[in-house]
Write a protein that holds these residues in place. Structure first.
Motif, short mmCIF file in Angstrom:
data_model
loop_
_atom_site.label_atom_id
_atom_site.label_comp_id
_atom_site.label_asym_id
_atom_site.label_seq_id
_atom_site.Cartn_x
_atom_site.Cartn_y
_atom_site.Cartn_z
N MET A 24 0.80 3.26 -7.61
CA MET A 24 -0.29 4.17 -7.27
C MET A 24 0.06 4.97 -6.03
O MET A 24 1.00 4.62 -5.31
CB MET A 24 -1.59 3.39 -7.04
CG MET A 24 -1.60 2.48 -5.83
SD MET A 24 -0.60 0.98 -5.94
CE MET A 24 -1.41 0.04 -7.19
N ALA A 78 -4.16 4.09 -10.51
CA ALA A 78 -3.04 3.17 -10.74
C ALA A 78 -2.57 3.27 -12.19
O ALA A 78 -3.35 3.58 -13.09
CB ALA A 78 -3.47 1.74 -10.44
N SER A 82 -2.74 6.44 -3.98
CA SER A 82 -3.88 6.53 -3.07
C SER A 82 -4.72 5.26 -3.18
O SER A 82 -4.63 4.53 -4.16
CB SER A 82 -4.74 7.77 -3.38
OG SER A 82 -5.30 7.64 -4.67
N TYR A 83 -5.52 5.02 -2.16
CA TYR A 83 -6.35 3.82 -2.15
C TYR A 83 -7.49 3.99 -1.15
O TYR A 83 -7.48 4.85 -0.30
CB TYR A 83 -5.54 2.57 -1.80
CG TYR A 83 -5.10 2.52 -0.34
CD1 TYR A 83 -5.83 1.78 0.59
CD2 TYR A 83 -3.97 3.20 0.09
CE1 TYR A 83 -5.43 1.73 1.91
CE2 TYR A 83 -3.57 3.14 1.40
CZ TYR A 83 -4.30 2.41 2.30
OH TYR A 83 -3.90 2.36 3.62
N PHE A 90 -7.77 1.27 -6.04
CA PHE A 90 -6.73 2.26 -6.37
C PHE A 90 -7.25 3.06 -7.56
O PHE A 90 -7.20 2.58 -8.70
CB PHE A 90 -5.42 1.55 -6.72
CG PHE A 90 -4.95 0.60 -5.65
CD1 PHE A 90 -4.27 1.07 -4.55
CD2 PHE A 90 -5.21 -0.75 -5.76
CE1 PHE A 90 -3.84 0.19 -3.55
CE2 PHE A 90 -4.79 -1.63 -4.78
CZ PHE A 90 -4.11 -1.17 -3.68
N TRP A 98 -9.23 -3.57 -1.96
CA TRP A 98 -8.51 -2.31 -2.10
C TRP A 98 -8.83 -1.74 -3.48
O TRP A 98 -8.73 -2.43 -4.49
CB TRP A 98 -7.01 -2.52 -1.98
CG TRP A 98 -6.60 -3.10 -0.66
CD1 TRP A 98 -6.27 -2.41 0.47
CD2 TRP A 98 -6.49 -4.48 -0.33
NE1 TRP A 98 -5.97 -3.29 1.48
CE2 TRP A 98 -6.09 -4.57 1.02
CE3 TRP A 98 -6.71 -5.67 -1.04
CZ2 TRP A 98 -5.90 -5.78 1.67
CZ3 TRP A 98 -6.51 -6.90 -0.39
CH2 TRP A 98 -6.11 -6.93 0.94
N GLU A 145 -8.49 2.73 -12.90
CA GLU A 145 -8.82 2.11 -11.61
C GLU A 145 -8.37 0.65 -11.58
O GLU A 145 -8.62 -0.12 -12.50
CB GLU A 145 -10.32 2.17 -11.36
CG GLU A 145 -10.69 1.60 -9.99
CD GLU A 145 -12.17 1.71 -9.71
OE1 GLU A 145 -12.58 2.75 -9.17
OE2 GLU A 145 -12.89 0.74 -10.04
N LEU A 175 0.83 -1.21 0.00
CA LEU A 175 0.00 0.00 0.00
C LEU A 175 0.86 1.26 0.00
O LEU A 175 1.96 1.27 0.58
CB LEU A 175 -0.90 0.01 1.24
CG LEU A 175 -1.94 -1.11 1.30
CD1 LEU A 175 -2.68 -1.05 2.63
CD2 LEU A 175 -2.92 -1.03 0.14
#
Length: 119
Positions: free
Chosen positions: A111, A90, A113-114, A87, A85, A74, A27
């Motif tokens: 990536m 990505a 953010s998630y 993202f 999860w 995405e 992450l």
């Protein structure tokens, strides 16, 4: 008895792809680094991008070009234990090579953010 992750499912740009065992997920997060200052060490933070590495299988009617580097899209990763999860931004780092042992493609996404859900 506790249950651990056994199966990963993956969606890229809204399309589900089968993945071989061995998918890895890191992450995006802050990380700590040690920096020497005189006779002591201080901690500094920097950002560590997230990364997903998966081996997909190229099947009939699928295009290898789908996995060429391009704009952010995405990526969704779901575990059979209920965690998921998403993202939203990505991107694929480099064009994968296809292997002839079942059309395997090693694909790497990065990536920053998630969103995680746990059910």
């Amino acid at each position: 008895m506790a249950t651990a992750v056994g199966i990963i499912e993956l969606w890229w740009d809204g399309t589900k792809y089968d993945v071989r065992p061995g998918t890895s997920l890191k992450l995006p997060a802050l990380k700590n680094e040690a920096r020497p200052v005189g006779t002591r060490t201080v901690r500094v933070r920097s950002f560590q991008p997230g990364q997903v590495q998966a081996t997909l299988v190229l099947e009939t009617n699928m295009s290898l070009a789908t996995f060429s580097p391009g704009d952010e899209k995405e990526l969704q990763v779901r575990a059979d234990t209920g965690q998921a999860w998403v993202f939203p931004n990505a991107c694929i780092t480099e064009a994968p090579s296809m292997k002839d042992n079942g059309g395997e493609l090693q694909v790497t996404w990065v990536m920053d953010s998630y969103e995680e859900t746990v059910s």
